[in-house]
Design an enzyme around this catalytic site. Structure first.
Site, PDB file in Angstrom:
ATOM      1  N   THR A  49       1.060  14.532   3.540  1.00 14.31           N
ATOM      2  CA  THR A  49       2.391  14.619   2.924  1.00 14.31           C
ATOM      3  C   THR A  49       2.448  13.715   1.700  1.00 14.31           C
ATOM      4  OG1 THR A  49       3.176  12.887   4.412  1.00 14.31           O
ATOM      5  CG2 THR A  49       3.671  15.164   5.040  1.00 14.31           C
ATOM      6  N   ILE A  50       3.270  14.136   0.727  1.00 19.66           N
ATOM      7  CA  ILE A  50       3.658  13.211  -0.334  1.00 19.66           C
ATOM      8  C   ILE A  50       4.655  12.277   0.344  1.00 19.66           C
ATOM      9  CG2 ILE A  50       5.447  14.840  -1.154  1.00 19.66           C
ATOM     10  CD1 ILE A  50       5.155  13.682  -3.953  1.00 19.66           C
ATOM     11  N   SER A  51       4.507  10.981   0.126  1.00 22.45           N
ATOM     12  CA  SER A  51       5.371  10.016   0.807  1.00 22.45           C
ATOM     13  C   SER A  51       6.826  10.215   0.392  1.00 22.45           C
ATOM     14  CB  SER A  51       4.950   8.588   0.443  1.00 22.45           C
ATOM     15  OG  SER A  51       3.593   8.403   0.721  1.00 22.45           O
ATOM     16  N   GLY A 137     -11.645   5.199   0.093  1.00 24.06           N
ATOM     17  CA  GLY A 137     -10.776   4.066  -0.204  1.00 24.06           C
ATOM     18  C   GLY A 137     -11.234   2.748   0.397  1.00 24.06           C
TER      19      GLY A 137
END
Ligand code: SAH
Length: 217
Positions: A49-51, A137
């Site tokens: 999801t996009i935050s 990351g």
């Protein structure tokens, strides 16, 4: 968010106003325009999801003194690319912003969104002062380090050492830390002028895990 004092500074307000969130959500996932501007996460595919806008606002507020003109920033788990674009608005074209995303299709999605941006974000993307890289990351992105501002958009089981190494003196790293689905804290890690580290917790949060790509493949 300004009225609710989630956004406190004009710098963050201006950056978020200039980046259209709808642009970072695939069309088929936004049946009507308003959904893109609701304060909730939205699906962008690949189980990601996009935050929610308030999470982006919190992150930018915590980092705002480190996102000044000319500074360098890294967004780990850059997903849609929305936060990377906001960071670019803040550091300007004398600065540099790198987004790091391990799902190749999402890295590509965010690159497409950024390449069809307008104004400063588009200029920075074109002249490579704004870059999205596919990668893990946990390892950060060494070749553009050190960074004055670092943000991690997924919860790490422990604070990733390599991100601390890539933090500039007087820099700040914001990273959610804790187990998947368990008690997580949004940790703020400051490195002083001598390289000493100070860790504080900003609040309790719930993020998806920062996965270990070598294990999940
Ligand atoms: N802040 C972004 C996305 C948040 S979701 C947005 O608002 O669009 C978290 C993102 O972290 C996902 O895109 C997920 O694929 C990514 N991610 C998870 N583990 C990762 C890792 N080890 N390296 C890079 N990205 C990772």
């Amino acid at each position: 968010m300004v009225k609710a004092s989630i956004i406190k500074s004009s710098l963050v307000r201006d950056a978020m106003l200039r980046v259209d969130r709808k642009h970072y959500i695939p069309n088929k996932n936004v049946l009507d325009d308003e959904i893109a501007y609701m304060d909730s996460p939205q699906r962008i595919g690949y189980n990601v999801t996009i935050s929610a806008p308030h999470m982006h606002a919190f992150a930018l507020e915590i980092l705002k003194d480190h996102l000044v003109k000319g500074n360098r920033a890294l967004d780990v788990g850059s997903g849609s690319g929305y936060l990377v674009a906001c960071m670019a608005q803040m550091v300007g074209d004398s600065g540099k912003v790198i987004g790091l995303e391990y799902i190749p299709q999402l890295a590509k999605h965010s690159q497409e969104c950024l390449s069809t941006e307008t104004g400063l974000v588009y200029e920075m993307y074109k002249n490579k002062n704004l870059q999205i890289h596919e990668g893990d990351g946990w390892k950060g992105y060494e070749s553009e380090a050190p960074y004055h501002a670092m943000h991690v958009g997924a919860a790490a089981a422990t604070i990733p050492d390599m991100l601390i190494q890539q933090l500039a003196n007087n820099g700040r790293l914001v990273v959610p830390v804790g187990p998947e689905g368990g008690s997580q804290e949004l940790m703020v890690i400051d490195k002083d002028a001598d390289g000493n580290i100070k860790k504080t917790s900003a609040m309790g949060v719930m993020y998806v895990p920062l996965v270990n790509p070598s294990k999940s493949k």
